[in-house]
Design a protein around this motif. Structure first.
Motif, PDB file in Angstrom:
ATOM      1  N   VAL A 130       0.836  -1.200   0.000  1.00 32.44           N
ATOM      2  CA  VAL A 130       0.000   0.000   0.000  1.00 32.44           C
ATOM      3  C   VAL A 130       0.867   1.244   0.000  1.00 32.44           C
ATOM      4  O   VAL A 130       0.662   2.182  -0.763  1.00 32.44           O
ATOM      5  CB  VAL A 130      -0.929   0.000   1.230  1.00 32.44           C
ATOM      6  N   LEU A 131       1.884   1.273   0.848  1.00 31.01           N
ATOM      7  CA  LEU A 131       2.748   2.450   0.956  1.00 31.01           C
ATOM      8  C   LEU A 131       3.470   2.724  -0.349  1.00 31.01           C
ATOM      9  O   LEU A 131       3.748   3.854  -0.704  1.00 31.01           O
ATOM     10  CB  LEU A 131       3.760   2.251   2.085  1.00 31.01           C
ATOM     11  N   ARG A 132       3.758   1.678  -1.059  1.00 30.53           N
ATOM     12  CA  ARG A 132       4.499   1.839  -2.305  1.00 30.53           C
ATOM     13  C   ARG A 132       3.624   2.451  -3.389  1.00 30.53           C
ATOM     14  O   ARG A 132       4.069   3.242  -4.191  1.00 30.53           O
ATOM     15  CB  ARG A 132       4.995   0.474  -2.756  1.00 30.53           C
ATOM     16  N   GLU A 133       2.352   2.070  -3.355  1.00 26.54           N
ATOM     17  CA  GLU A 133       1.481   2.475  -4.459  1.00 26.54           C
ATOM     18  C   GLU A 133       0.746   3.768  -4.219  1.00 26.54           C
ATOM     19  O   GLU A 133       0.332   4.432  -5.146  1.00 26.54           O
ATOM     20  CB  GLU A 133       0.437   1.381  -4.714  1.00 26.54           C
ATOM     21  N   GLU A 134       0.536   4.106  -2.960  1.00 29.16           N
ATOM     22  CA  GLU A 134      -0.273   5.288  -2.683  1.00 29.16           C
ATOM     23  C   GLU A 134       0.543   6.388  -2.038  1.00 29.16           C
ATOM     24  O   GLU A 134       1.491   6.122  -1.316  1.00 29.16           O
ATOM     25  CB  GLU A 134      -1.409   4.910  -1.716  1.00 29.16           C
ATOM     26  N   SER A 148       9.249  -3.908  -9.580  1.00 26.96           N
ATOM     27  CA  SER A 148      10.356  -3.485  -8.714  1.00 26.96           C
ATOM     28  C   SER A 148      10.438  -1.969  -8.732  1.00 26.96           C
ATOM     29  O   SER A 148      10.009  -1.330  -9.672  1.00 26.96           O
ATOM     30  CB  SER A 148      11.665  -4.086  -9.216  1.00 26.96           C
ATOM     31  N   GLY A 149      10.941  -1.412  -7.687  1.00 28.60           N
ATOM     32  CA  GLY A 149      11.042   0.038  -7.626  1.00 28.60           C
ATOM     33  C   GLY A 149       9.706   0.668  -7.223  1.00 28.60           C
ATOM     34  O   GLY A 149       8.731  -0.014  -7.026  1.00 28.60           O
ATOM     35  N   ILE A 150       9.684   1.954  -7.139  1.00 28.20           N
ATOM     36  CA  ILE A 150       8.461   2.635  -6.728  1.00 28.20           C
ATOM     37  C   ILE A 150       7.566   2.797  -7.956  1.00 28.20           C
ATOM     38  O   ILE A 150       7.944   3.423  -8.916  1.00 28.20           O
ATOM     39  CB  ILE A 150       8.767   4.022  -6.154  1.00 28.20           C
ATOM     40  N   THR A 151       6.378   2.237  -7.887  1.00 27.49           N
ATOM     41  CA  THR A 151       5.472   2.388  -9.024  1.00 27.49           C
ATOM     42  C   THR A 151       4.924   3.822  -9.030  1.00 27.49           C
ATOM     43  O   THR A 151       4.898   4.484  -8.013  1.00 27.49           O
ATOM     44  CB  THR A 151       4.290   1.420  -8.922  1.00 27.49           C
ATOM     45  N   GLU A 152       4.520   4.250 -10.150  1.00 25.82           N
ATOM     46  CA  GLU A 152       3.980   5.595 -10.302  1.00 25.82           C
ATOM     47  C   GLU A 152       2.777   5.769  -9.385  1.00 25.82           C
ATOM     48  O   GLU A 152       1.877   4.969  -9.390  1.00 25.82           O
ATOM     49  CB  GLU A 152       3.572   5.766 -11.766  1.00 25.82           C
ATOM     50  N   ARG A 153       2.814   6.796  -8.561  1.00 26.31           N
ATOM     51  CA  ARG A 153       1.775   6.941  -7.574  1.00 26.31           C
ATOM     52  C   ARG A 153       0.450   7.308  -8.236  1.00 26.31           C
ATOM     53  O   ARG A 153       0.368   8.182  -9.057  1.00 26.31           O
ATOM     54  CB  ARG A 153       2.151   8.037  -6.588  1.00 26.31           C
ATOM     55  N   LYS A 154      -0.558   6.616  -7.786  1.00 30.03           N
ATOM     56  CA  LYS A 154      -1.863   6.899  -8.358  1.00 30.03           C
ATOM     57  C   LYS A 154      -2.424   8.158  -7.709  1.00 30.03           C
ATOM     58  O   LYS A 154      -2.261   8.359  -6.513  1.00 30.03           O
ATOM     59  CB  LYS A 154      -2.830   5.759  -8.070  1.00 30.03           C
ATOM     60  N   SER A 155      -3.060   8.975  -8.485  1.00 34.36           N
ATOM     61  CA  SER A 155      -3.764  10.077  -7.850  1.00 34.36           C
ATOM     62  C   SER A 155      -5.227   9.902  -8.192  1.00 34.36           C
ATOM     63  O   SER A 155      -5.655  10.171  -9.298  1.00 34.36           O
ATOM     64  CB  SER A 155      -3.240  11.415  -8.360  1.00 34.36           C
ATOM     65  N   MET A 156      -5.958   9.427  -7.231  1.00 37.13           N
ATOM     66  CA  MET A 156      -7.365   9.158  -7.521  1.00 37.13           C
ATOM     67  C   MET A 156      -8.100  10.490  -7.577  1.00 37.13           C
ATOM     68  O   MET A 156      -7.654  11.486  -7.046  1.00 37.13           O
ATOM     69  CB  MET A 156      -7.948   8.216  -6.467  1.00 37.13           C
ATOM     70  N   ASP A 157      -9.233  10.512  -8.255  1.00 39.95           N
ATOM     71  CA  ASP A 157      -9.951  11.764  -8.378  1.00 39.95           C
ATOM     72  C   ASP A 157     -10.546  12.181  -7.049  1.00 39.95           C
ATOM     73  O   ASP A 157     -10.428  13.320  -6.643  1.00 39.95           O
ATOM     74  CB  ASP A 157     -11.090  11.611  -9.390  1.00 39.95           C
ATOM     75  N   TYR A 158     -11.199  11.227  -6.392  1.00 38.95           N
ATOM     76  CA  TYR A 158     -11.916  11.569  -5.184  1.00 38.95           C
ATOM     77  C   TYR A 158     -11.482  10.734  -4.008  1.00 38.95           C
ATOM     78  O   TYR A 158     -11.338   9.533  -4.099  1.00 38.95           O
ATOM     79  CB  TYR A 158     -13.420  11.369  -5.393  1.00 38.95           C
ATOM     80  N   ILE A 159     -11.302  11.414  -2.888  1.00 37.12           N
ATOM     81  CA  ILE A 159     -10.996  10.689  -1.661  1.00 37.12           C
ATOM     82  C   ILE A 159     -12.248   9.935  -1.224  1.00 37.12           C
ATOM     83  O   ILE A 159     -12.208   8.809  -0.789  1.00 37.12           O
ATOM     84  CB  ILE A 159     -10.566  11.664  -0.554  1.00 37.12           C
TER      85      ILE A 159
END
Lengths: 306, 311, 276
Positions: free
Chosen positions: A40-44, B4-15
């Motif tokens: 979770v920490l990695r993706e968000e 592997s590595g940090i995947t591109e962070r998702k930015s969701m539209d709505y919390i």
């Protein structure tokens, strides 16, 4: 007799297996839990930190340390975002700052190109244009210098410098400027000679920038002092001011930081950042203090060991 | 999907996004088909009279009550149980044990959620200003201190989303300012999205970036703060008998296009405020009975009262 | 869930009501022994019959000198009295206060819907209730044994007596825990202190046993005896020595069934309930 020993041994072995089994189960659960939370920490982009499923072995310590690292990472991310935002803003305002004098110069030149202009006015305007171009030159110089400092591309020659002499020389260069400002500064330079190890040009620049800063932002009550104290060469430049607040003090050495929101004066916000950079390179510290309306910057550089 | 590595962070539209969320008690819908949208970084002000359904709605989002109908999406996902780890709530009165000290209360929370940082309790108490309560039992706390402890509990797990139900209830003005400053700090420094309900409109209007109006369990309006200042603009209010004729006169004779008809018989002209006398004259000579004509600038209170009360 | 239990355990340590209940148990055991000691003194003739309002009669007559109450009673029998009279009442009351209190101060709001499933939360809370019950049972059992050894003397320490005592404690713990499971679940469903107290009084005061006996009469024709599977009746029936398979089996079945049913009911209710 044998039988009870045997039964006893069996019980003990069963007990030990049981305990080890439980421990193993706990380790597995804990690791699975940590792994899940790390996904979770990695993706968000989240403030969440790792939690513990059950305390076993050193896993809680691992969690704590990982959380620390995550915390640092997020802090630097935030800092980076802030710095980028400040940087972008600075680029915008610097280009504006450069554009303004150039536009003004262009305006004057256009006037000068008119045939009916009398030669006296033409000379005057020419001087103004030259002044504007000098201003632009100054700004660009400062910018380029800072960029090179950041990239560590400055040439740096460490030598023994006689602080007192160098300081006095540099201060005296600004005599005219102080006369123009209509306020003679109080200057105190100790007589006893003392030396530091550093780059001549850098040291001069430090003093220059400090005095320039005082002239541009200060409103009088200029005090410029130098003395050696506790193994340090201590330089202090102070002035009266009403444009700085306590909250600005912490940020005053930040690059591009300026309290002039209207940008009516030609500052890039780099002068003091350069002071700090150079000072630190010579192993010293730069510190700003605001007492009521008196603002002062103190630079301390360790003396060269005799 | 392992990367592997940090995947591109998702930015969701709505919390938070709800879809026709409904809660029925007996025959009445305490919450009636509410679909709200809370964006990341918002401070969403939930406004409604007492009993309008704000608290029930928040309890459903917080997982304290099960919805009768409708869906909830948190952080763009539907597995609410897991997503709720990232939210903090303070609904009605804070859940605290009166016979324990503030530190002990937080310690229970710390252990229940497996938070390993040993200094977390002390740091949090200092953060909300309860660092020197020592051995004082919570039952001896003032209202403001209890609220602060409640907020401490809601912040304890570093949430990304805070749900606060009337957090300034029962606080004195100094306390209200403290909470307001705290919420702003949390929103800007830690990027925490906040859903806050209150009936003290003045306070809410100082910090909210979006508003949701609840009446009788239903969401009657949802708009951003900028739109609100739009709606509360200064205008000339006219009470007329024939709004249609009046509108025609406005457009043809006066060339005024900035107006609206909030209800039948009422006219609001937004521009040309210095020509209000001329507007009156033209309307009257054109055959419209002008019963009332005055300059008004609606303040928030009035606007909300309008929405909640008379309409 | 382990974390939940950790939190609950910490709370218990700070809980004043738990301390008070434990002290009550200790006090009642000591009081009982005090009474017995007085009876013994009267029997031995050291104290006038009628002191402190206590009249001792043996088979309707004045006691003969030389008899000692401590010789006619075993430590297990004393424990039986303690359990039936005191422990069920005190542990029951504690459990109601604990369960209803959680809702009263709204502490449940902090746990529900924060990443733990309703099931886990309920299981953890229920486990803690059962644990506290067991602690109280063991507290009274151990204290009773210690005092028994002091007053009754050597007879207590015999291997056979000890073995019987341990088995009895196991059986009776199971019964008391099962009873408290029902009490806890009823408190959870009703969320009312009043309802809980009524239930505890009924159970501890023997009213529930009477009800089941009445049920016996009603179902007499179907040759079914519900009372033989009811927990309080079983508590009274449970022997302190010479455990026959039949009664042990009945006890085990009843405990499992009643505990299971109450736990399931509580779990189901908690799963769908709104939390105030």
């Amino acid at each position: 007799m044998m039988q009870s020993v045997l039964t006893g041994t069996v019980f003990v072995l069963l007990g030990a297996t049981g305990i080890l089994g439980i421990r193993l189960w706990r380790y597995r659960k804990q690791i699975n839990h940590i792994s899940e939370e790390l996904s979770v920490l990695r993706e968000e982009d989240t403030n969440y930190r790792l939690s513990s499923y059950c305390a076993v072995g050193k896993t809680e310590e691992v969690i704590r340390k990982t959380n620390d690292i995550i915390g640092h990472y997020r802090e630097s991310e935030k800092k980076l975002k802030k710095e980028n935002a400040a940087y972008r803003q600075s680029i915008t305002s610097i280009s504006h700052d450069i554009r303004t004098p150039l536009t003004s110069a262009k305006g004057y030149i256009q006037i000068m190109q008119e045939a009916e202009i009398n030669p006296e006015k033409r000379m005057k305007y020419a001087a103004i244009v030259e002044q504007r171009l000098d201003d632009v030159n100054d700004m660009l110089n400062q910018l380029f210098e800072y960029a090179r400092i950041e990239a560590d591309e400055m040439s740096w020659e460490t030598e023994v410098l006689n602080v007192g002499n160098l300081f006095a020389e540099t201060v005296s260069m600004f005599y005219d400027d102080f006369v123009e400002a209509g306020c003679e500064p109080e200057v105190e330079i100790q007589n006893a000679p003392c030396h530091i190890m550093g780059d001549r040009h850098a040291f001069v620049r430090i003093v220059e920038n400090l005095i320039k800063n005082a002239l541009v932002h200060g409103e009088g009550d200029y005090r410029i002092t130098f003395q050696s104290e506790g193994g340090y060469a201590v330089i202090c430049v102070s002035n009266k001011t009403s444009s700085i607040e306590k909250k600005d003090i912490g940020r005053i050495f930040e690059r591009f930081y300026t309290t002039d929101q209207s940008r009516s004066r030609k500052t890039t916000g780099l002068g003091l950042a350069i002071v700090r950079k150079f000072t630190e390179k010579m192993g010293g510290t730069a510190e700003a203090v605001l007492e009521g309306e008196q603002f002062s910057i103190t630079v301390r550089i360790p003396l060269a060991s005799e | 999907m392992e990367k592997s590595g940090i995947t591109e962070r998702k930015s969701m539209d709505y919390i938070l996004k709800t879809n026709n969320l409904t809660k029925t008690y007996g025959k009445t819908n305490a919450v009636d088909s509410v679909s709200i949208h809370v964006k990341r970084g918002d401070i969403y002000g939930f406004i409604g009279k007492n009993g309008a359904g704000k608290t029930t709605f928040m309890r459903m989002v917080a997982g304290l009550a099960a919805p009768t109908r409708g869906e909830i999406e948190l952080f763009g996902k539907r597995d609410l149980e897991k997503q709720r780890k990232r939210i903090g709530t303070l609904i009605e009165n804070p859940g605290i044990y009166p016979n324990m000290t503030a530190e002990e209360n937080l310690e229970v929370i710390r252990r229940s959620f497996g938070i390993t940082d040993k200094n977390a309790v002390k740091d949090m108490l200092a953060f909300v200003g309860l660092g020197d309560t020592g051995r004082k039992k919570v039952k001896n706390f003032s209202m403001g201190m209890k609220q602060r402890l409640g907020i401490a509990i809601s912040l304890f797990r570093n949430p990304d989303f805070l749900i606060l139900d009337e957090p300034i209830n029962g606080l004195d003005p100094a306390g209200i300012k403290e909470i307001r400053d705290l919420l702003l700090k949390l929103n800007t420094e830690r990027n925490i999205t906040i859903l806050i309900s209150s009936h003290i409109l003045g306070e809410l209007s100082k910090i909210a970036t979006r508003y949701g109006i609840i009446k009788g369990g239903a969401l009657i309006e949802e708009f951003a703060a900028e739109e609100l200042s739009e709606k509360c603009r200064r205008c000339q209010k006219l009470a007329v008998d024939n709004a249609e004729l009046a509108v025609t006169i406005l457009e043809e004779k006066l060339h005024i296009t900035e107006y609206d008809v909030p209800e039948s018989g009422m006219l609001r002209v937004f521009g040309h405020l210095d020509e209000s006398a001329r507007v009156n004259r033209e309307l009257i000579t054109g055959g419209v009975e002008v019963r009332e004509s005055y300059l008004a600038g609606q303040d928030l209170e009035a606007y909300f009262m309008d929405l909640l009360g008379e309409s | 869930m382990i974390n939940l239990l950790n939190g609950e355990w910490y709370k218990l340590g700070k809980s004043r009501s738990f301390l008070v209940c434990c002290i009550c148990i200790v006090a009642s055991v000591c009081l009982l022994y005090g009474m017995l000691f007085l009876v013994d003194e009267v029997q031995k003739g050291n104290v006038e019959n009628g002191t402190a309002g206590v009249f001792v009669t043996v088979d309707g007559q004045e006691p003969l000198s030389g008899q000692s109450v401590f010789e006619s009673v075993t430590v297990g029998e004393i424990l039986q009295n303690i359990m039936v009279v005191f422990v069920v009442l005190i542990s029951g009351i504690f459990n109601i206060i604990f369960v209803v209190g959680e809702y009263g101060n709204g502490a449940m709001k902090n746990l529900a819907g924060k990443g733990y499933s309703r099931g886990k939360i309920f299981a953890a809370k229920h486990m803690v209730c059962m644990l506290t019950t067991e602690i109280m049972v063991l507290l009274s059992a151990i204290l009773n044994y210690a005092l028994g050894c002091i007053f009754i003397g050597k007879a207590c320490l015999e291997g056979a007596v000890l073995k019987d005592y341990v088995i009895y404690v196991l059986l009776i713990s199971a019964l008391v825990v099962a009873i408290n499971s029902i009490i806890a679940v009823i408190s959870e469903i009703s969320r009312s202190l009043a309802v809980g107290i009524v239930v505890v009084v009924c159970v501890a005061g023997g009213i529930s046993s009477l009800l089941f006996n009445a049920l016996d009469l009603l179902l007499h024709n179907f040759s079914v005896q519900p009372s033989s599977y009811w927990l309080t009746n079983l508590m009274e029936e449970c022997p302190v020595s010479g455990f026959e398979t039949e009664i042990v089996l009945r006890i085990v079945i009843s405990v499992v069934v009643w505990f299971g049913v109450s736990f399931a009911a509580g779990m189901w209710h908690f799963h769908k309930a709104d939390i105030k």
